[in-house]
Motif scaffolding. Structure first.
Motif, PDB file in Angstrom:
ATOM      1  N   LEU A 108      59.901  61.039  -6.124  1.00 19.45           N
ATOM      2  CA  LEU A 108      60.420  61.149  -7.519  1.00 19.45           C
ATOM      3  C   LEU A 108      60.621  59.733  -7.542  1.00 19.45           C
ATOM      4  CD1 LEU A 108      60.377  64.079  -6.501  1.00 19.45           C
ATOM      5  CD2 LEU A 108      62.828  64.232  -6.871  1.00 19.45           C
ATOM      6  N   GLY A 109      61.375  58.595  -6.661  1.00 17.07           N
ATOM      7  CA  GLY A 109      61.373  56.905  -7.499  1.00 17.07           C
ATOM      8  C   GLY A 109      60.522  56.719  -8.603  1.00 17.07           C
TER       9      GLY A 109
ATOM     10  N   LEU B 230      71.276  63.607  -7.998  1.00 13.87           N
ATOM     11  CA  LEU B 230      69.761  63.492  -7.152  1.00 13.87           C
ATOM     12  C   LEU B 230      70.325  62.330  -5.745  1.00 13.87           C
ATOM     13  CD1 LEU B 230      66.806  62.539  -8.618  1.00 13.87           C
ATOM     14  CD2 LEU B 230      67.514  64.831  -7.132  1.00 13.87           C
ATOM     15  N   THR B 231      70.369  62.669  -4.608  1.00 14.92           N
ATOM     16  CA  THR B 231      70.619  62.143  -3.781  1.00 14.92           C
ATOM     17  C   THR B 231      69.832  60.527  -3.352  1.00 14.92           C
ATOM     18  OG1 THR B 231      70.242  63.122  -2.064  1.00 14.92           O
ATOM     19  CG2 THR B 231      72.348  63.387  -2.239  1.00 14.92           C
ATOM     20  N   ALA B 232      70.031  59.068  -2.984  1.00 10.57           N
ATOM     21  CA  ALA B 232      69.218  58.215  -2.379  1.00 10.57           C
ATOM     22  C   ALA B 232      67.838  58.793  -1.434  1.00 10.57           C
ATOM     23  CB  ALA B 232      70.003  56.880  -1.875  1.00 10.57           C
ATOM     24  N   ASP B 233      68.298  59.741  -0.398  1.00  9.88           N
ATOM     25  CA  ASP B 233      67.474  59.477   0.207  1.00  9.88           C
ATOM     26  C   ASP B 233      66.004  60.909  -0.169  1.00  9.88           C
ATOM     27  OD1 ASP B 233      69.169  61.500   0.237  1.00  9.88           O
ATOM     28  OD2 ASP B 233      68.055  63.376   1.605  1.00  9.88           O
ATOM     29  N   LEU B 234      66.404  62.294  -1.439  1.00 14.07           N
ATOM     30  CA  LEU B 234      65.186  62.742  -2.319  1.00 14.07           C
ATOM     31  C   LEU B 234      64.448  61.905  -2.775  1.00 14.07           C
ATOM     32  CD1 LEU B 234      67.701  64.900  -3.740  1.00 14.07           C
ATOM     33  CD2 LEU B 234      65.992  65.210  -1.371  1.00 14.07           C
ATOM     34  N   LEU B 235      64.266  60.298  -2.921  1.00 15.16           N
ATOM     35  CA  LEU B 235      63.820  59.122  -4.303  1.00 15.16           C
ATOM     36  C   LEU B 235      62.408  59.451  -3.877  1.00 15.16           C
ATOM     37  CD1 LEU B 235      66.427  56.848  -5.299  1.00 15.16           C
ATOM     38  CD2 LEU B 235      65.331  58.876  -6.661  1.00 15.16           C
ATOM     39  N   GLY B 236      62.510  59.372  -2.132  1.00 16.80           N
ATOM     40  CA  GLY B 236      61.245  58.914  -1.701  1.00 16.80           C
ATOM     41  C   GLY B 236      59.874  60.064  -1.100  1.00 16.80           C
ATOM     42  N   ARG B 237      60.457  61.225  -1.743  1.00 16.36           N
ATOM     43  CA  ARG B 237      59.945  62.009  -1.782  1.00 16.36           C
ATOM     44  C   ARG B 237      59.387  62.566  -2.485  1.00 16.36           C
ATOM     45  NH1 ARG B 237      63.968  66.980   1.805  1.00 16.36           N
ATOM     46  NH2 ARG B 237      65.307  65.827   1.498  1.00 16.36           N
ATOM     47  N   LEU B 238      57.577  63.194  -2.222  1.00 16.21           N
ATOM     48  CA  LEU B 238      56.857  64.119  -3.097  1.00 16.21           C
ATOM     49  C   LEU B 238      57.299  65.538  -3.690  1.00 16.21           C
ATOM     50  CD1 LEU B 238      53.650  63.443  -0.983  1.00 16.21           C
ATOM     51  CD2 LEU B 238      54.329  62.053  -3.043  1.00 16.21           C
TER      52      LEU B 238
ATOM     53  N   VAL C 257      60.490  68.653  -2.434  1.00 14.96           N
ATOM     54  CA  VAL C 257      62.257  68.771  -3.145  1.00 14.96           C
ATOM     55  C   VAL C 257      62.032  71.013  -3.456  1.00 14.96           C
ATOM     56  CG1 VAL C 257      62.493  66.698  -3.448  1.00 14.96           C
ATOM     57  CG2 VAL C 257      61.275  68.261  -5.074  1.00 14.96           C
ATOM     58  N   SER C 258      63.192  71.136  -3.993  1.00 13.73           N
ATOM     59  CA  SER C 258      63.290  72.509  -4.396  1.00 13.73           C
ATOM     60  C   SER C 258      63.215  72.174  -6.224  1.00 13.73           C
ATOM     61  CB  SER C 258      64.632  72.434  -4.526  1.00 13.73           C
ATOM     62  OG  SER C 258      65.238  71.882  -5.302  1.00 13.73           O
ATOM     63  N   ASP C 259      63.428  73.000  -6.525  1.00  8.90           N
ATOM     64  CA  ASP C 259      62.193  73.322  -8.074  1.00  8.90           C
ATOM     65  C   ASP C 259      63.940  72.799  -9.013  1.00  8.90           C
ATOM     66  OD1 ASP C 259      60.283  74.286  -7.927  1.00  8.90           O
ATOM     67  OD2 ASP C 259      61.177  76.694  -8.437  1.00  8.90           O
ATOM     68  N   GLY C 260      65.311  72.566  -8.159  1.00 10.77           N
ATOM     69  CA  GLY C 260      66.081  71.548  -8.841  1.00 10.77           C
ATOM     70  C   GLY C 260      66.322  70.305  -8.865  1.00 10.77           C
ATOM     71  N   GLN C 261      65.962  70.368  -8.086  1.00  8.87           N
ATOM     72  CA  GLN C 261      66.188  68.450  -7.675  1.00  8.87           C
ATOM     73  C   GLN C 261      64.500  68.034  -8.564  1.00  8.87           C
ATOM     74  OE1 GLN C 261      65.527  69.510  -3.668  1.00  8.87           O
ATOM     75  NE2 GLN C 261      67.995  69.202  -2.665  1.00  8.87           N
TER      76      GLN C 261
ATOM     77  N   ALA D  99      61.937  44.808 -18.385  1.00  5.38           N
ATOM     78  CA  ALA D  99      62.648  43.795 -16.910  1.00  5.38           C
ATOM     79  C   ALA D  99      61.784  44.590 -15.903  1.00  5.38           C
ATOM     80  CB  ALA D  99      63.979  45.712 -16.705  1.00  5.38           C
ATOM     81  N   PRO D 100      62.419  42.699 -15.434  1.00  2.00           N
ATOM     82  CA  PRO D 100      61.462  42.621 -14.244  1.00  2.00           C
ATOM     83  C   PRO D 100      61.513  44.010 -13.116  1.00  2.00           C
ATOM     84  CG  PRO D 100      63.688  41.340 -14.412  1.00  2.00           C
ATOM     85  CD  PRO D 100      63.055  42.530 -15.707  1.00  2.00           C
ATOM     86  N   ARG D 101      60.921  43.768 -12.565  1.00  6.01           N
ATOM     87  CA  ARG D 101      60.454  45.331 -11.482  1.00  6.01           C
ATOM     88  C   ARG D 101      61.831  45.263 -10.457  1.00  6.01           C
ATOM     89  NH1 ARG D 101      55.692  47.618 -11.444  1.00  6.01           N
ATOM     90  NH2 ARG D 101      55.409  49.844 -10.287  1.00  6.01           N
ATOM     91  N   SER D 102      62.150  44.271 -10.164  1.00  3.56           N
ATOM     92  CA  SER D 102      63.600  44.690  -9.008  1.00  3.56           C
ATOM     93  C   SER D 102      64.480  45.208  -9.544  1.00  3.56           C
ATOM     94  CB  SER D 102      63.278  42.879  -8.630  1.00  3.56           C
ATOM     95  OG  SER D 102      64.325  42.385 -10.168  1.00  3.56           O
ATOM     96  N   ALA D 103      64.263  44.525 -11.728  1.00  2.07           N
ATOM     97  CA  ALA D 103      65.192  45.232 -12.258  1.00  2.07           C
ATOM     98  C   ALA D 103      65.677  47.270 -11.965  1.00  2.07           C
ATOM     99  CB  ALA D 103      65.673  45.375 -13.647  1.00  2.07           C
ATOM    100  N   HIS D 104      63.844  47.999 -11.741  1.00  2.10           N
ATOM    101  CA  HIS D 104      64.082  48.965 -12.190  1.00  2.10           C
ATOM    102  C   HIS D 104      64.453  50.171 -10.860  1.00  2.10           C
ATOM    103  CE1 HIS D 104      59.556  48.094 -14.262  1.00  2.10           C
ATOM    104  NE2 HIS D 104      60.887  48.159 -14.890  1.00  2.10           N
ATOM    105  N   ALA D 105      64.342  49.406  -9.591  1.00  2.00           N
ATOM    106  CA  ALA D 105      65.167  50.369  -8.555  1.00  2.00           C
ATOM    107  C   ALA D 105      66.359  50.534  -9.201  1.00  2.00           C
ATOM    108  CB  ALA D 105      64.949  49.625  -7.189  1.00  2.00           C
TER     109      ALA D 105
END
Ligand SMILES: Nc1ncnc2c1ncn2[C@@H]1O[C@H](COP(=O)(O)OP(=O)(O)OP(=O)(O)O)[C@@H](O)[C@H]1O
Length: 245
Positions: A105-106, A138-146, A150-154, A120-126
């Motif tokens: 997701l991230g 969206l909570t931060a833990d969801l950004l590492g998921r495929l 995640v649910s349809d809403g997420q 912008a530099p890649r570091s600014a993307h995060a």
């Protein structure tokens, strides 16, 4: 109101004029004009098959009309170098059909930042991804998921974050909340209302008139055989920023 037969370009914003589209020789849109000013939310309704999604794709520069023009602040939306991708965003009904199932997701949210002209530099993307993820709930833990994790809403919140991350001037939402529960819908509408208050022009296509009456500043209807959408009602605008509608 956003609809007028001529001289629309002078108003700025996203403007379609005299658009004609046909599929396999069958004309779907003929001479359609629509103006989407910045900072306004226009609801678009109409019977199934009348051409709302087709008009949405034309406005987003995803479909080039056979006749007519689409301009953004006077510049063509589709140029010889391609589509002006980061000025006009699009949010669809089903994020699963448009997202890469292998992309976390991230990364999905960050993608438009990689295609910007002035990168912008890649570091600014995060940092930007974290900011917009928080904005859409969206909570931060969801950004590492495929997407499959995640649910349809997420996933739709992630698609919204992706659509907003590069700060487009206009966003076309084609039945973007149709698959969502009431709470997620209210939350997404609240995000888009706040963005509209900050200057984003939104076209909200929906079969849900009650939703559009609460969400949009104006609602227009596209009818068969009618050149352009006509205003059907100026909604009362209860306070949908708080979700109280
Ligand atoms: N790629 C395509 N090829 C051929 N015909 C198409 C294509 N896309 C849409 N159409 C046809 O064009 C017409 C308008 O379709 P469109 O999806 O724009 O309507 P709509 O108003 O958004 O409908 P709905 O409310 O059901 O989503 C329909 O008759 C549809 O079958």
């Amino acid at each position: 109101m956003a609809i007028a037969p001529g001289g629309l370009e002078a108003q700025g914003g996203l403007v379609a004029q005299g658009v004609r589209v046909s599929y396999d020789g069958r004309i779907v849109l003929d001479g359609v004009s629509l103006s989407l000013p910045r900072g306004r939310t226009i609801g678009l309704v109409g019977p199934s098959g009348v051409g709302k999604s087709t008009l949405a794709r034309v406005l987003a520069g995803l479909l080039v009309p056979e006749a007519g023009t689409v301009t953004h602040d006077g510049e063509p939306v589709v140029t010889r170098r391609g589509r002006m991708g980061d000025r006009v965003g699009m949010l669809f009904q089903s994020p699963r059909r448009s997202c890469n199932p292998q992309q976390r997701l991230g990364d999905l949210i960050a993608e438009p930042l990689r295609y910007r002209k002035r990168r912008a530099p890649r570091s600014a993307h995060a940092a930007r991804v974290a900011e917009v993820a928080t904005e859409v709930g969206l909570t931060a833990d969801l950004l590492g998921r495929l997407p499959a994790e995640v649910s349809d809403g997420q996933l739709q919140r992630a698609a919204l974050a992706r659509a907003l991350v590069a700060d487009p001037c206009h966003l076309i939402c084609d039945e973007a909340t149709a698959m969502l529960d009431a709470i997620t819908t209210a939350s997404i509408v609240a995000v888009l209302r706040r963005r509209a208050d900050a200057g984003l022009g939104v076209l909200a296509i929906s079969h849900d008139r009650e939703l559009l009456d609460a969400w949009a500043d104006d609602v227009v209807e596209l009818s068969q055989g009618q050149a352009s959408p006509a205003a059907v009602r100026r909604p009362r605008r209860p306070d949908c920023r708080t979700g109280a509608w």
